[in-house]
Design a protein around this motif. Structure first.
Motif, PDB file in Angstrom:
ATOM      1  N   GLU A  47       0.851  -1.186   0.000  1.00  0.00           N
ATOM      2  CA  GLU A  47       0.000   0.000   0.000  1.00  0.00           C
ATOM      3  C   GLU A  47       0.889   1.239   0.000  1.00  0.00           C
ATOM      4  N   GLN A  48       0.637   2.143  -0.940  1.00  0.00           N
ATOM      5  CA  GLN A  48       1.397   3.388  -0.977  1.00  0.00           C
ATOM      6  C   GLN A  48       0.911   4.296   0.145  1.00  0.00           C
ATOM      7  N   LEU A  49       1.834   4.744   0.986  1.00  0.00           N
ATOM      8  CA  LEU A  49       1.489   5.566   2.143  1.00  0.00           C
ATOM      9  C   LEU A  49       1.645   7.057   1.877  1.00  0.00           C
ATOM     10  N   ASP A  50       2.609   7.413   1.047  1.00  0.00           N
ATOM     11  CA  ASP A  50       2.863   8.823   0.781  1.00  0.00           C
ATOM     12  C   ASP A  50       3.658   8.942  -0.510  1.00  0.00           C
ATOM     13  N   GLN A  51       3.683  10.150  -1.038  1.00  0.00           N
ATOM     14  CA  GLN A  51       4.446  10.431  -2.257  1.00  0.00           C
ATOM     15  C   GLN A  51       5.071  11.808  -2.109  1.00  0.00           C
ATOM     16  N   PHE A  52       6.333  11.939  -2.505  1.00  0.00           N
ATOM     17  CA  PHE A  52       7.063  13.192  -2.396  1.00  0.00           C
ATOM     18  C   PHE A  52       7.609  13.562  -3.768  1.00  0.00           C
ATOM     19  N   LYS A  53       7.326  14.767  -4.213  1.00  0.00           N
ATOM     20  CA  LYS A  53       7.805  15.252  -5.514  1.00  0.00           C
ATOM     21  C   LYS A  53       8.632  16.504  -5.263  1.00  0.00           C
ATOM     22  N   ASN A  54       9.885  16.311  -4.845  1.00  0.00           N
ATOM     23  CA  ASN A  54      10.724  17.441  -4.468  1.00  0.00           C
ATOM     24  C   ASN A  54      11.885  17.685  -5.421  1.00  0.00           C
ATOM     25  N   HIS A  55      12.149  16.779  -6.329  1.00  0.00           N
ATOM     26  CA  HIS A  55      13.249  16.931  -7.289  1.00  0.00           C
ATOM     27  C   HIS A  55      12.675  17.271  -8.657  1.00  0.00           C
ATOM     28  N   ASP A  56      13.449  18.030  -9.424  1.00  0.00           N
ATOM     29  CA  ASP A  56      13.032  18.397 -10.783  1.00  0.00           C
ATOM     30  C   ASP A  56      13.310  17.298 -11.796  1.00  0.00           C
TER      31      ASP A  56
END
Length: 88
Positions: A47-56
Motif C-alpha cells: 500500500e502506498q502511504l505517501d508520495q514526495f515530488k521534491n526533485h526536478d
C-alpha cells in the motif's frame, strides 16, 4: 535488474520506473525513487502511504535515517545535484 516482489503487486508496477529501493526495519516501510523525480513510501503490504515530488529530475538514491523519522533523497534539481531531507 530488480527481482519482483510477488506479494506486492502495486509495488511491482511502480518499480518499472524506479531506480532504487530502501527499507527500514523500524517501521516496516520502504521507499522507491525514480527518474520521474518522485519518492514513494510503501508499507510491506504494497500500500502506498505517501508520495514526495521534491526533485526536478531523476532521484538516484534514498536512505532512511537511523530512527526512521526522515528520508534523504539524492537527485537532480534546478541547481544541479542536490540532497533533500524529508520528515516523515
Amino acid at each position: 535488474m530488480c527481482a519482483p516482489f510477488p506479494s506486492l503487486p502495486n509495488l511491482n508496477q511502480s518499480l518499472t520506473v524506479n531506480w532504487a529501493v530502501e527499507t527500514t526495519a523500524i517501521k516496516s516501510q520502504l521507499i522507491t525513487v525514480g527518474r520521474d523525480g518522485t519518492a514513494k513510501l510503501w508499507n510491506l503490504s504494497g500500500e502506498q502511504l505517501d508520495q514526495f515530488k521534491n526533485h526536478d529530475g531523476t532521484i538516484w538514491a534514498a536512505r532512511f535515517s537511523p530512527n526512521g523519522q526522515h528520508i534523504a533523497t539524492v537527485g537532480t534539481c534546478k541547481w544541479g545535484g542536490c540532497v533533500i531531507l524529508l520528515k516523515l
